[in-house]
Design an enzyme around this catalytic site. Structure first.
Site, PDB file in Angstrom:
ATOM      1  CB  SER A 257     -18.890 -25.210   8.124  1.00 29.67           C
ATOM      2  OG  SER A 257     -17.740 -25.204   8.947  1.00 29.67           O
TER       3      SER A 257
ATOM      4  CE1 TYR B 119     -15.391 -25.572   4.355  1.00 26.59           C
ATOM      5  CE2 TYR B 119     -15.243 -24.536   6.510  1.00 26.59           C
ATOM      6  CZ  TYR B 119     -15.681 -25.573   5.706  1.00 26.59           C
ATOM      7  OH  TYR B 119     -16.414 -26.594   6.252  1.00 26.59           O
TER       8      TYR B 119
END
Length: 266
Positions: free
Chosen positions: A142, A155
């Site tokens: 990500s 995350y």
């Protein structure tokens, strides 16, 4: 790598990028073993694909269960005969909270799905891939894996772990028949927020932060696999912040903190 006639495992195949990856792989002549914890979403992917089980097979699976994951290669090869690649796409985000307010349960859930799920599946399929004339592992990290995003710190930590794991794997497999690609998507138009149990996402109110369509993201990922690329950054926001972070990490961190302020307000 030519995708036609190859068999790929795609996690998170029930929606978002995973569904688009599945559909585009099928369009390119590949077979797909679609993996998702949501069986109804998987069935919908199969319905949209409109092909029989000889080309697309749904596997309802919790990727955080190492025991269940270890059984998957045998089940997939029994159906398709072989496996040539995996795209570890399944992932969730955390509640939009600072670390101080996150529960250990929230933290473990994010790490288990995003990092350990990717690790379990890679370990399970790698012995098969090393026996193939050509194989490929693609792990979805990500933008948050190279740039800290306030309110998504854990995350980001899970995706940074995916980044380092994948880059290390690339180095270890350089002299083998197995290609490895790490992907850094920015904001993509998917339902990851709802799939993570967090309800509807809040709008950022910034037109420049518009998410990239999932089908375009999937197309870029598959092109990277075909070209055996080491690294691919997906989306204009991710590309901009990748450059900014390399040039000035502190300023990039402050920049994204300002962008996230409204999302962190109660």
């Amino acid at each position: 790598m030519k995708l036609a006639t190859k068999t790929f495992v795609v996690t998170g195949a029930g929606s978002g990028i995973g569904r688009e990856l599945t559909l585009q792989l099928l369009q390119k002549g590949a077979n797909v073993a679609g993996v998702d914890i949501n069986s109804s979403s998987l069935l919908e992917t199969g319905r949209v694909a409109g092909l029989g089980e000889d080309r697309f097979k749904a596997f309802d699976l919790d990727i955080t269960s190492q025991e269940a994951v270890n059984r998957l290669p045998g089940t997939v090869t029994k159906h398709f005969g072989t496996v040539d690649g995996i795209i570890n796409n399944a992932g969730i985000i955390q509640p939009f909270k600072p670390v101080y307010d996150l529960s250990i349960e929230d933290i473990n859930r994010v790490m288990n799905v995003n990092f350990f799920g990717t690790l379990y599946l890679t370990k399970a399929f790698l012995p098969l891939f090393l026996q193939r004339p050509e194989a490929h592992i693609t792990n979805i990290s990500s933008m948050g894996g190279f740039l800290a995003v306030p309110g998504q710190t854990l995350y980001g930590a899970s995706k940074a772990a995916v980044k380092i794991f994948t880059e290390g794997l690339y180095a270890e497999l350089m002299e083998t028949n197995v290609g490895v690609t790490v992907v850094f998507p920015g904001a993509i138009a998917t339902n990851i927020t709802e799939n993570s149990g967090l309800g509807k996402p809040k709008a950022s109110g910034d037109a420049k932060m518009k998410p990239l369509a999932a089908d375009k993201a999937a197309g870029q990922i598959l092109t990277a696999i075909e070209r055996n690329r080491f690294r691919v950054v997906v989306g204009p926001d991710a590309k901009f912040l990748d450059i900014l972070y390399r040039f000035n990490p502190r300023y990039a961190t402050q920049f994204i903190q300002q962008k996230m302020k409204s999302l962190l307000k109660p």
